[in-house]
Design a protein around this motif. Structure first.
Motif, PDB file in Angstrom:
ATOM      1  N   THR A   1       0.873  -1.170   0.000  1.00 45.41           N
ATOM      2  CA  THR A   1       0.000   0.000   0.000  1.00 45.41           C
ATOM      3  C   THR A   1       0.914   1.225   0.000  1.00 45.41           C
ATOM      4  OG1 THR A   1      -1.843  -1.068   1.149  1.00 45.41           O
ATOM      5  CG2 THR A   1      -1.676   1.318   1.345  1.00 45.41           C
TER       6      THR A   1
ATOM      7  N   GLY B   1      -5.099  11.162  -7.244  1.00 43.20           N
ATOM      8  CA  GLY B   1      -4.498  10.412  -6.143  1.00 43.20           C
ATOM      9  C   GLY B   1      -4.069  11.286  -4.993  1.00 43.20           C
TER      10      GLY B   1
ATOM     11  N   THR C   1      -2.682   3.576  -1.485  1.00 42.93           N
ATOM     12  CA  THR C   1      -3.407   2.745  -2.449  1.00 42.93           C
ATOM     13  C   THR C   1      -2.706   1.410  -2.622  1.00 42.93           C
ATOM     14  OG1 THR C   1      -3.987   4.772  -3.653  1.00 42.93           O
ATOM     15  CG2 THR C   1      -4.336   2.693  -4.807  1.00 42.93           C
TER      16      THR C   1
ATOM     17  N   PRO D   1      -8.470   5.600  -6.729  1.00 37.11           N
ATOM     18  CA  PRO D   1      -8.393   5.397  -5.276  1.00 37.11           C
ATOM     19  C   PRO D   1      -9.589   5.961  -4.528  1.00 37.11           C
ATOM     20  CG  PRO D   1      -6.856   7.108  -5.980  1.00 37.11           C
ATOM     21  CD  PRO D   1      -7.379   6.453  -7.223  1.00 37.11           C
TER      22      PRO D   1
END
Length: 547
Positions: free
Chosen positions: A412, A420, A425, A473
């Motif tokens: 992540t 973003g 993410t 995201p």
């Protein structure tokens, strides 16, 4: 030995800046090179992408000399031929090009021109006290170890993978159900030996971060000075009656999984196959098994891939695969797997909650994966995210653990693509894993190197080739479709507000690759501009990269 070859039909190097042209090489059957002019200099190089062979004349050339393949987003430096972004592993060959006596010539070896690639420089005799251990044997691992050697790392490298093979092109498992490891392994054992990269077939059971030791289930210990965690994903099993008890119910992640599926299908085929899950893996496997079998896809959404792509686009995929004979049960929930009347140990049908009973000689589950971090679950030295993944910084270094990196499905990381804004993410894409591996390798080989941000690229085979770039995201709330969607020829632009955050396309090359390059420069048209008919192919590429 390099020889001089004349290029067919050229009297001068008359390309304009930013132009590329594929030309034939006289005296070599099917010999071609690509010419590209950047900054006033014309370069000659391999004509095809080293990933799957796409003609690079169809790609996107940007002002700083970066050439992006139209198919799967592989990027090359036209000045050196080097790979800049996944999924290609081999660089392009470069050739001296010049004018002489009213014609244009190159110098090169016939075999290299025909191969349309050159071998990366990875030969090495490991030395010193540095030891990199890589846990996992997928795309990220392959990208990392090759990049380490390419960037001059001379220390020891060990890959520990629980799979009984060398690193593979895993995309070919679900898209084509290839079970022959020789056709999916990226590199031979000889290649790894020449690069002084040790490959160990074993499963990691624990890591002692204090003593810098990786322990395996065969009771072996491997010490490290740098550690790359690339253990990938674990396919989910349905926690419903019958699925754990009955045989001929398969997950798909490895070569043995494909072998087991093909054995159950048999040479004569004619089987009833139920695919549970209508996302990428489920749709790809359904397409691959559609010939001479009765295949049914069961999905909870109203259209395949609805959550990712939206209902309108998902129905395009459904229509394409239905042409191959695949049936669909959408908006459906599974109740249980029932035993066969002929063999109580094997599955015979799948029952849905609405009472529908689907005959099944075999079942393939494509209901997602979880980060494969089981070996860290009880490790107090590292804090896993709620989904079992590992938080990293932009260089994919694990928070609180200097010299430890996490890449691929288990990572992540801060995403800086459009929309973003550094959001944490996790992306389960093949290209992302390999690019993350390259990034980790750069940090190890050149500790002062700045993180290299990239736009995620994905592709799939669902009756036609899907290209996808970007990420969502924070989801998406609007969609603009261009092209002829009824003919599965389209570009889909996904927006959050008026910002395009992702692009999907079929039969519209090089829309995806051009969009990815525009995203890198924060120059993607707005959703409103696209709705009014603006084409990304008409938008110029500025030199400045802003991602």
């Amino acid at each position: 030995m390099a020889q001089e070859y004349k290029l067919k039909g050229l009297a001068a190097l008359d390309l304009a800046n930013g132009e590329k042209r594929e030309v034939e090489v006289e005296g070599i059957e099917n010999g071609k090179v690509l010419l590209a002019r950047v900054g006033g200099t014309t370069h000659a190089m391999s004509s095809n992408c080293t990933h799957y062979g796409a003609p690079l004349k169809l790609g996107v050339l940007n002002p700083e000399g970066r050439l992006t393949c139209a198919w799967h987003g592989a990027c090359f430096n036209v000045g050196t031929g080097d790979v800049e972004d996944a999924p290609a592993l081999d660089p392009l060959a470069k050739f001296e090009v010049y004018e002489k006596s009213g014609a244009v010539y190159i110098k090169g070896e016939e075999a290299t021109i025909k191969a349309s690639r050159r071998n990366p420089n990875v030969k090495c005799a490991a030395q010193g006290q540095e030891k990199v251990v890589v846990v996992g044997g997928g795309s990220g691992a392959m990208g990392a170890v090759q990049a380490l050697r390419e960037q001059g790392f001379k220390g020891n490298i060990t890959i520990i993978s629980k799979e009984p093979n060398l690193p593979i092109d895993r995309t070919k498992l679900s898209k084509a159900l290839i079970a022959d490891k020789s056709k999916v392994e990226w590199r031979s054992q000889e290649w790894f030996d020449s690069a002084s990269i040790s490959t160990v077939s074993d499963e990691v059971k624990s890591i002692d971060f204090k003593s810098q030791t990786v322990s395996t289930k065969s009771d072996k210990s491997h010490t490290y000075t740098k550690l790359i965690l690339a253990s990938g994903g674990t396919p989910k099993m349905l926690p419903l009656p019958g699925f754990k008890e009955l045989s001929n119910i398969f997950l798909l992640r490895t070569i043995p999984d494909v072998q087991a599926i093909l054995e159950a299908v048999g040479e004569k085929k004619g089987k009833n196959v139920v695919i549970i899950g209508s996302s990428f893996i489920g749709m790809e496997v359904a397409n691959a098994l559609s010939s001479n079998n009765t295949v049914t896809v069961v999905g909870m959404e109203e259209a395949p891939l609805e959550k990712v792509m939206g209902s309108e686009v998902g129905k395009i995929f459904q229509k394409l695969i239905a042409k191959n004979g695949v049936k669909f049960q959408m908006g459906a929930s599974v109740d249980s797997a029932k035993a066969s009347s002929d063999d109580k140990s094997k599955v015979g049908s799948v029952s849905l909650k609405d009472g529908t009973n689907l005959p099944a000689d075999l079942v393939v589950l494509g209901v997602g994966v979880t980060p494969a971090t089981e070996y860290l679950q009880e490790n107090g030295a590292i804090q896993l995210e709620k989904d079992g993944s590992i938080r990293t910084n932009e260089s994919f270094e694990v928070e609180g653990h200097s010299g430890v990196y996490a890449i691929g499905d288990i990572a992540t990381y801060p995403y800086h693509g459009p929309g973003g804004n550094g959001s944490l993410t996790r992306i389960e894409h093949w290209n992302v894993a390999q690019n993350a591996g390259r990034s980790a390798a750069a940090s190890i080989a050149k500790p002062t190197a700045a993180p290299k941000r990239f736009i995620p690229v994905f592709w799939s085979a669902m009756g036609s080739q899907l290209r996808y770039c970007g990420n969502t995201p924070h989801g998406w709330d609007d969609l603009v479709l261009q092209g002829q969607p009824d003919e599965a020829k389209f570009a889909a632009f996904y927006g959050k507000g008026d910002t395009v955050v992702a692009v999907a396309s079929m039969q519209m090359d090089p829309v995806m690759s051009k969009s990815a390059e525009l995203m890198r420069r924060s120059k993607m048209p707005t959703l409103d501009e696209l709705r009014k008919g603006k084409s990304v192919l008409d938008v110029g590429l500025p030199s400045e990269v802003k991602i």
